[in-house]
Write a protein that holds these residues in place. Structure first.
Motif, short mmCIF file in Angstrom:
data_model
loop_
_atom_site.label_atom_id
_atom_site.label_comp_id
_atom_site.label_asym_id
_atom_site.label_seq_id
_atom_site.Cartn_x
_atom_site.Cartn_y
_atom_site.Cartn_z
N GLY A 60 11.42 -116.71 10.29
CA GLY A 60 10.08 -117.10 10.74
C GLY A 60 9.08 -115.97 10.67
N ARG A 61 9.29 -115.01 9.74
CA ARG A 61 8.42 -113.83 9.66
C ARG A 61 7.83 -113.70 8.25
NH1 ARG A 61 10.84 -109.13 10.15
NH2 ARG A 61 9.01 -108.08 11.07
N ASP A 62 7.29 -114.80 7.74
CA ASP A 62 6.65 -114.71 6.43
C ASP A 62 5.56 -113.64 6.47
OD1 ASP A 62 7.88 -116.57 4.67
OD2 ASP A 62 7.04 -118.21 5.87
N PRO A 63 5.41 -112.90 5.38
CA PRO A 63 4.51 -111.74 5.42
C PRO A 63 3.03 -112.14 5.38
CG PRO A 63 5.38 -111.99 3.22
CD PRO A 63 6.10 -113.01 4.09
N ALA A 64 2.24 -111.35 6.09
CA ALA A 64 0.79 -111.44 5.94
C ALA A 64 0.37 -110.76 4.66
CB ALA A 64 0.09 -110.79 7.13
N ALA A 65 1.09 -109.65 4.31
CA ALA A 65 0.66 -108.89 3.14
C ALA A 65 1.81 -108.06 2.60
CB ALA A 65 -0.51 -107.99 3.49
N PHE A 66 1.65 -107.71 1.34
CA PHE A 66 2.50 -106.74 0.67
C PHE A 66 1.58 -105.63 0.18
CE2 PHE A 66 3.94 -105.33 -3.59
CZ PHE A 66 5.18 -104.77 -3.26
N ILE A 67 1.86 -104.38 0.58
CA ILE A 67 1.00 -103.26 0.18
C ILE A 67 1.81 -102.30 -0.67
CG2 ILE A 67 1.44 -101.98 2.34
CD1 ILE A 67 -1.45 -100.88 2.04
N CYS A 68 1.21 -101.90 -1.80
CA CYS A 68 1.92 -101.04 -2.73
C CYS A 68 0.91 -100.20 -3.50
CB CYS A 68 2.74 -101.91 -3.69
SG CYS A 68 3.55 -100.99 -5.02
N GLU A 69 1.21 -98.90 -3.69
CA GLU A 69 0.41 -98.08 -4.59
C GLU A 69 0.65 -98.57 -6.02
OE1 GLU A 69 0.58 -93.59 -3.36
OE2 GLU A 69 2.49 -94.52 -2.77
N SER A 70 -0.42 -98.65 -6.79
CA SER A 70 -0.30 -99.16 -8.16
C SER A 70 0.51 -98.22 -9.04
CB SER A 70 -1.68 -99.37 -8.77
OG SER A 70 -2.43 -100.24 -7.95
N VAL A 71 0.50 -96.95 -8.70
CA VAL A 71 1.40 -95.94 -9.26
C VAL A 71 2.00 -95.24 -8.06
CG1 VAL A 71 1.58 -93.82 -10.61
CG2 VAL A 71 0.05 -95.64 -11.37
N ALA A 107 3.44 -107.46 -11.02
CA ALA A 107 3.08 -108.87 -11.19
C ALA A 107 4.15 -109.77 -10.57
CB ALA A 107 2.93 -109.19 -12.68
N GLY A 108 5.42 -109.40 -10.75
CA GLY A 108 6.50 -110.20 -10.16
C GLY A 108 6.48 -110.12 -8.65
N ALA A 109 6.24 -108.96 -8.10
CA ALA A 109 6.19 -108.81 -6.64
C ALA A 109 5.06 -109.64 -6.06
CB ALA A 109 6.01 -107.33 -6.28
N TYR A 110 3.89 -109.62 -6.72
CA TYR A 110 2.76 -110.40 -6.23
C TYR A 110 3.11 -111.89 -6.22
CZ TYR A 110 -0.46 -106.37 -6.50
OH TYR A 110 -1.10 -105.18 -6.31
N GLU A 111 3.81 -112.33 -7.27
CA GLU A 111 4.18 -113.74 -7.35
C GLU A 111 5.09 -114.13 -6.20
OE1 GLU A 111 6.53 -116.79 -10.42
OE2 GLU A 111 5.93 -114.77 -11.09
N GLU A 112 6.06 -113.27 -5.89
CA GLU A 112 6.99 -113.57 -4.80
C GLU A 112 6.28 -113.57 -3.45
OE1 GLU A 112 10.04 -114.61 -4.99
OE2 GLU A 112 9.91 -114.54 -7.17
N GLN A 123 14.82 -110.22 0.20
CA GLN A 123 14.27 -109.69 1.46
C GLN A 123 13.19 -110.63 1.99
OE1 GLN A 123 13.07 -105.62 1.03
NE2 GLN A 123 12.88 -105.27 3.23
N LEU A 124 12.33 -111.12 1.12
CA LEU A 124 11.27 -112.02 1.57
C LEU A 124 11.85 -113.36 2.05
CD1 LEU A 124 8.63 -111.40 -1.28
CD2 LEU A 124 8.48 -110.65 1.11
N ASP A 125 12.89 -113.84 1.37
CA ASP A 125 13.52 -115.09 1.81
C ASP A 125 14.14 -114.92 3.19
OD1 ASP A 125 12.75 -116.31 -0.52
OD2 ASP A 125 14.69 -116.08 -1.52
N ASN A 126 14.76 -113.79 3.42
CA ASN A 126 15.36 -113.53 4.73
C ASN A 126 14.29 -113.49 5.82
OD1 ASN A 126 17.94 -113.42 3.67
ND2 ASN A 126 17.88 -111.19 3.39
#
Length: 972
Positions: free
Chosen positions: A743-754, A769-774, A735-738
Motif C-alpha cells: 500500500g505504498r505506491d510511490p509519489a515520485a522517483f528521483i534520479c540524477e540523469s547522469v 526511460a524504463g524506470a519512468y515507465e515502471e 521493488q515497486l511491486d512490493n
C-alpha cells in the motif's frame, strides 16, 4: 600634564629680531581699563585682566554683557591694528566665529587714550564665549580633526583678504625661523639641549629649502593654537568653534597656519605625533595643500617647536626667578621633543597616505599607486593577460599624475601565466616608477655612486645599496651625491613613457631579482628589502595571507563545512576556466561546474550590475525579467509538456520543491531514490540523499517515506556491462511491486540523469526511460535531477534525460543556471504546478528576483552566442580520447566515465577487483594542485577524479590537464 591657562609662549616683551628692539607690554591697571571703557566706549563695568603675550587684555562685564578691552602694544603700527580689525570683520561676514570690533562713542573702532603724555591705542571687541582648548589634557580624533578644519577654514577665508599692515616682521613668522633660532639659541644654557635644537632646526631648514620658494604666501592668523581656540560643549565633548587673538595676523606661508596648529596639538595626543596629523586631512578639505606644502609641513612643525623653546629660554633669561615662565618653557620643550619623535620622511609618507597623495623623492611631482594585484578592478575582463597592460594602465594614470608607482611586495597578476605547471615570478621585489620619458631622476639621500652602466646606477649609503635602472645616468663612479642632486633622465620605453625600476639590497649581494616566485619569497625578502622609506613612499602592505584566512575560516565555520585541500590556496579571482590565487598563481579549474560559462564573464557581470542599478525585489511583483527567463526555460525544455517554471535560489531548494509537488499532486508520501545519490542539504533533499560519503549512516537513517533503490552503475554495480539496464529494471520493477503490495505506491522517483555523485557515470542505455515507465505504471511522478548535468554540459545534449531518451514529469536545475549566482528552477507540467495551491501559495525570496533573472538570461545568451554546448561536445570528445590513451599507459585508471565536459576518471588498484585507489586519488589531487590544476575526488569511495570544468574549456587547457595528470601518474 595640565595645560597652563596662558598663551603658547609667555613673552612679556615683543622681540623685533631685525631691529633688536624689545618692547614691553603697556602698563595699564584694571581700574584704568574701567575708565577707558566708560569714557571712550560708553561701557560701564568691572574689569578683570586676561592673559596676553604682547598686549593688555581686560574682560569688561557690564550688566550681563561682556566685552574684551585691548590696550595694544606700541610696537604695532596703526596699519597693523587696522588690518586686524578688518580681518575680524571679514571672517565674521564669512561665517567664522571670531570677536567683532565695537565702535566707540565717535563711531570709530580704534580709540586713543591719553595718560601722562602717552597716547595708548585701545579697542573693544565682542566677547567670544567658550573655554580654551588648552585646558583639556587629551584630544581625541574628533577634536584634532575639528581643529584642523577650523584652521583650514580661517586660511581659506583669508586667502582673498588684503590690507595694509600685513607685511610684518614677526618673531613667529616661520619664514624667518632659522634667523630667530640663530639669534636666541644662546639663551639655551644646557649644551646638549642647545645641540639638539641646532641639529633639528638645521635638518628642518635643509628640507624646507628644497621647496620654500614654491610655498604659497597669504594672510594668515599665525597662532591658531589650543590657547586661541575656544570650544563649546557638544554631546559631552568640547569641540573647537571659535578663534581669538589676531595679534600675529600677517602675511606668511599658508602651510605655516597648519604647522602651528599641529604643533599645539602634540602635547594632547599622548606621545603619538601621528595622531596630530589627523588635522591635515581636515585642513586639506578646506584648502587643498600642494605637494610642496605637504613636503614642508613637518619641517615647519619642528621649526615651530624650536622657535618656541629658544624664545621661552630667552624669556626665562630676561626674567630670572620667574617660575611661571620656566614651567611654561618646560611645556614647550615637551612639544619640541614630540615633534622629533616622527622623522621627516616618515611624517611626509604618513601625511601623503592620509590624503591619498604619495610622492617619490626620486622623481618630481605627485604619485599615484598602481594596483596590479589579483584583486585589482583594472585587470578585470581578462585584461591581465594583455602583455602591455601595465604600460596601458600606467599611461592612463600619467594623464592625471606625474608618477605611476607599482609597489614592492605586491603579487602581480600581470605576470601570471595560465596553464603553467610551475609558479610564475609574480612577487615584486622592486618599485616600478612609470613617468614621462626625459623626467629627471634625483638622489633620494646622500650617497656614493658604486657603479654606472648605460641604463643603471648603484648607490650606497647607511649599510644598504639602492639600484636604479631604466634611465640614462649623468653621474660617474665615486661621485659623492647629496639629496636632490640630479642622477640622470628616464629614457623612453613606450610612446613617451619610461619606467624607473628601484631595488634596495644588502651590501655585497650580487643578485637582486626584481621578481621571484611566491615560494621563494622567504629566501629573498630579507635580502632585497622595500626601498619605499628610502625614496619617500609609504610601503604598501599585502592584504592577502592564506594562513590567516584559513585560521579565520576554521574559527568561524563549522567543522562539517567542506573545504578543498589540506593546505588550500587563497583564491581571489576567476576568469574563464581559470582560478587565480592571491599570490598570482593561475590554476586550471577542472571541477567547477557551477561556473558553466566561465568565471567572471563580462556579459553576466554587466547584466547583474545593470539590473542591480535598476531594481532588485521579489517575484511577488510584476516585472519583465521574470517572464523573460521563464519563457526561455520552457522553450529549452526537453519536451513541450514541460510548460511551467517555478524559480528558486538553489539546487537544494529546487529538489525540495519538486518532492513537495510530487507528494501534493499524487496525494502520496513515498519517494524512491537511488543509492549513492546526492540531492541537497535541506530536510527534504537530504532525505533522498543516500551518499555514504556525505553521510556514512545514510542508508540506515532514511525517513520511512524514502525507499532506496539500487544504483545502476554499469562499471562496479550489482549488474555490470553496457547491457545491464534490463537487469536493473527488473530489480526496480520488483521493488515497486512490493511497495504497491504494502500500500505504498510511490509519489515520485528521483534520479540524477547522469550519476554525478557516483563519478559521472552514464546510466546504462534504456534504464531511465524504463524506470519512468515502471514508476508511472504505479501512478508516480518522475523527477530528473539535472542540477549538475543540465544546460549543455554533456555537449551532445542540452539535458541529461535526452541522452537517455526519457521525458520526466519534473526537472530540477541550478548551478550552471546562474553561473554562480543563486538561481535554480523547477520545470514541470501546469497541472502538477497548480497542485501546490492545495497547500497554499509558493514563494522564494531570491528565486526569480530581477537580478537573478538577469543573471540567468545572461547565462543562456552566452551559451547560445558563444556556442558553449558545441564546445563541450568538441573539447569533451577530444579530452575523452586523450584520457583513454592515458588509461592505456596507466593501469591505475580503471575507467573513464561520462560525456562532454562531465567526466569521471576512476582510479583503482586492480582492474579486476576494482579495489578503489582512494589514498592515491587524494595524492593525485594534491600533486595536481602543485602543478596548477584544481581537481577533486568524488564517489562514495573518493576514487574518481571529477572532470567538470567550465564549458569554455579550450583544447589547450584540456591538453594541459591531461599532460599534468600524465606527469603525476608517472611519478612526476
Amino acid at each position: 600634564m595640565a595645560r597652563l591657562p596662558r598663551p603658547e609662549v609667555l613673552a612679556l616683551t615683543v622681540f623685533d629680531f631685525f631691529s633688536g628692539q624689545e618692547l614691553a607690554r603697556p602698563q595699564v591697571t584694571p581700574a584704568e581699563a574701567e575708565v577707558i571703557a566708560s569714557e571712550l566706549f560708553g561701557i560701564a563695568g568691572t574689569a578683570r585682566e586676561m592673559g596676553s603675550n604682547q598686549d593688555r587684555n581686560f574682560l569688561i562685564e557690564d550688566d550681563g554683557s561682556r566685552y574684551l578691552l585691548k590696550v595694544d602694544n606700541s610696537a604695532f603700527s596703526e596699519q597693523e591694528l587696522l588690518a586686524q580689525d578688518a580681518a575680524l570683520a571679514h571672517l565674521a561676514e564669512r561665517g567664522v566665529r571670531v570677536p567683532v570690533p565695537v565702535a566707540g562713542g565717535d563711531g570709530r573702532t580704534r580709540q586713543r587714550w591719553e595718560r601722562d603724555g602717552d597716547a595708548l591705542s585701545v579697542r573693544v571687541l565682542s566677547y567670544l564665549d567658550g573655554a580654551p582648548l588648552a585646558g583639556m589634557r587629551e584630544f581625541g580624533p574628533e577634536i584634532v580633526a575639528a581643529l584642523g578644519a577650523l584652521s583650514g577654514s580661517v586660511a581659506r577665508e583669508l586667502a582673498d583678504f588684503s590690507s595694509d599692515g600685513l607685511d610684518r616682521k614677526l618673531q613667529w613668522d616661520l619664514r624667518s625661523a632659522d634667523r630667530v633660532i640663530e639669534r636666541l639659541i644662546g639663551s639655551v644654557t644646557d649644551a646638549d639641549q642647545r645641540d639638539l635644537v641646532a641639529e633639528a632646526a638645521g635638518d628642518a631648514s635643509q628640507r624646507l629649502g628644497l621647496v620654500r620658494d614654491r610655498l604659497r604666501v597669504q594672510a594668515i592668523h599665525g597662532d591658531i593654537t589650543d590657547d586661541n581656540v575656544l570650544g563649546e560643549q557638544r554631546d559631552g565633548t568640547l569641540l573647537p568653534t571659535g578663534v581669538i587673538d589676531f595679534g600675529d595676523l600677517a602675511h606668511g606661508w599658508l602651510v605655516a597656519e597648519l604647522a602651528v596648529t599641529i604643533s599645539s596639538i602634540l602635547n594632547h595626543v599622548d606621545g603619538d605625533p601621528r595622531a596630530a596629523l589627523v588635522a591635515v586631512s581636515a585642513f586639506d578639505r578646506m584648502v587643498q595643500l600642494t605637494d610642496d606644502e605637504l613636503a614642508a609641513l613637518w619641517p615647519l612643525v619642528v621649526l615651530r617647536g624650536a622657535v618656541l623653546v629658544v624664545s621661552g629660554e630667552h624669556q626665562v633669561a630676561l626674567e630670572e626667578g620667574n617660575d611661571y615662565a620656566a614651567e611654561r618653557t618646560d611645556h614647550e620643550w615637551q612639544l619640541f621633543r614630540a615633534s622629533l619623535d616622527l622623522g621627516f620622511d616618515e611624517a611626509e609618507r604618513f601625511i601623503r597616505s592620509l590624503l591619498g597623495r604619495p610622492v617619490c623623492r626620486l622623481l618630481a611631482g605627485d604619485v599615484e599607486i598602481l594596483d596590479f594585484s589579483v584583486a585589482s578592478p583594472q585587470l578585470n575582463d581578462g585584461r591581465w593577460l594583455d602583455p602591455e597592460v601595465e604600460w596601458k594602465i600606467a599611461r592612463d594614470v600619467l594623464a592625471r599624475a606625474s608618477v605611476a608607482a607599482a609597489p614592492y611586495g605586491q603579487y602581480r597578476l600581470t605576470r601570471s601565466t595560465p596553464n603553467s605547471s610551475s609558479e610564475a615570478s609574480t612577487l615584486a621585489l622592486a618599485w616600478d616608477l612609470f613617468t614621462s620619458a626625459g623626467a629627471e631622476v634625483l638622489v633620494p639621500y646622500d650617497a656614493e655612486v658604486l657603479t654606472v652602466t648605460a641604463d643603471s646606477v648603484r648607490l650606497t649609503a647607511e649599510g644598504s645599496e639602492l639600484r636604479l635602472s631604466g634611465f640614462t645616468p649623468s653621474v660617474a663612479v665615486g661621485d659623492q651625491l647629496a639629496v636632490g642632486d640630479a642622477l640622470g633622465t628616464v629614457h623612453q620605453q613606450r610612446d613617451g613613457v619610461g619606467r624607473l625600476r628601484v631595488r634596495q639590497v644588502a651590501d655585497g649581494q650580487s643578485k637582486a631579482p626584481a621578481f621571484v616566485a611566491p615560494s621563494e619569497a622567504g629566501d629573498w625578502m630579507p635580502v632585497v628589502t622595500d626601498p619605499a622609506p628610502s625614496i619617500g613612499l609609504e610601503p604598501v602592505p599585502n592584504p592577502f595571507d592564506a594562513d590567516t584566512e584559513l585560521e579565520r575560516r576554521s574559527r568561524i565555520f563549522a567543522s562539517a563545512q567542506e573545504r578543498y585541500y589540506l593546505k588550500p590556496p587563497q583564491i581571489e579571482r576567476g576568469w574563464k576556466e581559470f582560478l587565480v590565487g592571491a599570490d598570482g598563481r593561475v590554476y586550471l579549474d577542472m571541477v567547477n561546474n557551477v561556473a558553466a560559462i566561465g568565471h567572471s564573464h563580462p556579459r553576466q557581470v554587466a547584466a547583474v550590475a545593470g539590473q542591480l542599478a535598476l531594481l532588485n525585489t521579489n517575484s511577488r511583483f510584476l516585472y519583465r525579467a521574470l517572464a523573460d527567463l521563464s519563457e526561455r526555460l520552457v522553450a529549452l525544455a526537453p519536451d513541450p509538456s514541460l510548460d511551467t517554471v517555478m524559480l528558486v535560489n538553489s539546487g537544494t531548494e529546487a529538489v525540495d520543491l519538486a518532492l513537495r509537488l510530487a507528494q501534493v499532486h499524487t496525494g502520496r508520501r513515498p519517494v524512491v531514490a537511488l543509492r549513492e545519490a546526492y540531492h541537497g542539504w535541506s530536510m527534504g533533499a537530504d532525505a533522498v540523499t543516500t551518499s555514504a560519503y556525505d553521510n556514512p549512516t545514510a542508508l540506515a537513517n532514511r525517513p520511512d517515506w524514502v525507499e532506496v533503490a539500487d544504483v545502476p552503475n554499469p562499471y562496479r554495480g550489482t549488474h555490470r556491462g553496457a547491457d545491464s539496464a534490463e537487469r536493473y529494471l527488473d530489480d526496480l520493477r520488483s521493488q515497486l511491486d512490493n511497495l504497491a503490495e504494502d500500500g505504498r505506491d510511490p509519489a515520485a522517483f528521483i534520479c540524477e540523469s547522469v550519476l554525478g555523485n557516483a563519478g559521472g557515470i552514464l546510466l546504462p542505455d534504456g534504464y531511465l526511460a524504463g524506470a519512468y515507465e515502471e514508476v508511472r505504471r504505479h501512478g508516480g511522478l518522475c523527477i530528473a535531477d539535472e542540477v549538475q548535468v543540465g544546460y549543455g554540459r554533456l555537449g551532445h545534449h542540452l539535458w541529461g534525460v535526452q541522452q537517455q531518451g526519457a521525458v520526466p514529469d519534473i526537472i530540477t536545475v541550478a548551478k550552471a543556471m546562474g553561473n554562480g549566482y543563486p538561481l535554480g528552477a523547477v520545470i514541470t507540467r501546469k497541472e502538477i504546478a497548480e497542485s501546490l495551491s492545495r497547500e497554499g501559495n509558493f514563494f522564494s525570496s531570491a528565486g526569480g528576483s530581477p537580478v537573478s533573472c538577469a543573471a540567468g538570461l545572461a547565462v543562456l545568451d552566452v551559451i547560445r552566442d558563444e556556442g558553449l554546448q558545441a564546445n563541450a561536445a568538441d573539447v569533451g570528445d577530444y579530452l575523452l580520447v586523450r584520457l583513454q590513451k592515458l588509461a592505456d599507459r596507466h593501469p591505475v585508471i580503471g575507467a573513464i566515465h561520462g560525456m562532454g565536459l562531465y567526466l569521471g576518471i576512476e582510479l583503482v588498484r586492480d582492474r579486476e577487483t576494482l579495489e578503489p585507489a582512494t589514498v592515491e586519488t587524494e595524492a593525485v589531487c594534491e600533486r595536481l594542485l602543485e602543478l596548477g590544476v584544481i581537481m577533486q575526488a568524488t564517489s562514495e569511495r573518493q576514487n574518481v577524479l571529477k572532470v567538470k570544468p567550465p564549458l569554455c574549456l579550450s583544447r589547450a587547457s584540456a591538453d594541459f590537464f591531461v599532460d599534468a595528470l600524465d606527469q603525476v601518474l608517472s611519478g612526476g
